[in-house]
Enzyme design. Structure first.
Site, PDB file in Angstrom:
ATOM      1  N   VAL A 132     -20.109 -53.812  19.327  1.00  0.00           N
ATOM      2  CA  VAL A 132     -19.074 -52.786  19.416  1.00  0.00           C
ATOM      3  C   VAL A 132     -19.087 -52.020  18.101  1.00  0.00           C
ATOM      4  O   VAL A 132     -19.035 -52.629  17.027  1.00  0.00           O
ATOM      5  CB  VAL A 132     -17.678 -53.413  19.642  1.00  0.00           C
ATOM      6  N   PHE A 170     -24.590 -52.147  11.376  1.00  0.00           N
ATOM      7  CA  PHE A 170     -23.295 -52.822  11.553  1.00  0.00           C
ATOM      8  C   PHE A 170     -23.274 -53.761  12.746  1.00  0.00           C
ATOM      9  O   PHE A 170     -22.451 -54.676  12.804  1.00  0.00           O
ATOM     10  CB  PHE A 170     -22.143 -51.815  11.622  1.00  0.00           C
ATOM     11  N   GLY A 229     -23.272 -57.773  12.449  1.00  0.00           N
ATOM     12  CA  GLY A 229     -22.074 -58.599  12.280  1.00  0.00           C
ATOM     13  C   GLY A 229     -20.882 -58.143  13.100  1.00  0.00           C
ATOM     14  O   GLY A 229     -19.809 -58.746  13.027  1.00  0.00           O
ATOM     15  N   HIS A 230     -21.014 -57.078  13.905  1.00  0.00           N
ATOM     16  CA  HIS A 230     -19.863 -56.535  14.648  1.00  0.00           C
ATOM     17  C   HIS A 230     -20.278 -56.226  16.070  1.00  0.00           C
ATOM     18  O   HIS A 230     -20.521 -55.068  16.401  1.00  0.00           O
ATOM     19  CB  HIS A 230     -19.353 -55.277  13.973  1.00  0.00           C
ATOM     20  N   PHE A 231     -20.325 -57.077  16.936  1.00  0.00           N
ATOM     21  CA  PHE A 231     -20.175 -58.517  16.823  1.00  0.00           C
ATOM     22  C   PHE A 231     -21.441 -59.147  17.375  1.00  0.00           C
ATOM     23  O   PHE A 231     -21.956 -58.651  18.363  1.00  0.00           O
ATOM     24  CB  PHE A 231     -18.976 -59.011  17.636  1.00  0.00           C
TER      25      PHE A 231
END
Length: 147
Positions: free
Chosen positions: A57, A47, A50-52
């Site tokens: 986070v 994850f 893309g986060h972030f």
């Protein structure tokens, strides 16, 4: 010490697999009552792509899911519930207090406070270094895997 499961033993209780297995180990608990689990967050989590980008986070919804998985171990560790599924029914009063970033060790506890038939409620808390990250009340429904 009560329940203790490594990641392989958790996979024998919960159906979650990569990239959705969010509990690394269960360190304590009592089947049908409560469980305490750990998630070691690394920069290699899928994850974080893309986060972030540029500010990693852990998504809050995945923290809720991780706490729910700890609660799932607590209820599905009962002999009569082995092989069943615990579905997330409701998240109430979620409060996010701190961001979770690579390198954090998230300790999660879920205490099952009410149960009526296949429906139950857990009070969940996640911490990092003793500091509260998120709290929430989670409602779940137990179902057979065939349903």
């Amino acid at each position: 010490m009560g329940m203790q499961y490594d990641s392989n033993e958790i996979a024998g209780i919960l159906p979650h697999r990569y990239p959705f297995a969010l509990v690394d180990k269960i360190v304590d608990g009592e089947p049908g009552q409560w469980a305490k689990g750990v998630k070691c967050v690394t920069v290699n989590e899928p994850f974080f792509q893309g986060h972030f980008p540029g500010k990693h986070v852990m998504p809050g919804v995945l923290l809720i899911e991780a706490m729910a998985q700890v609660g799932g171990v607590a209820i599905l560790a009962l002999p009569e519930n082995r092989g069943k599924l615990a579905f997330l029914g409701r998240v109430k009063d979620a409060r996010f207090k701190r961001q979770v970033v690579p390198g954090d060790v998230v300790e999660m506890e879920c205490r099952l406070t009410r149960r009526r038939g296949p429906i139950g409620v857990g009070e969940c808390t996640a911490t990092v270094n003793g500091e509260i990250v998120v709290t929430a009340e989670i409602t779940f429904a137990i179902s057979s895997a065939e349903a």
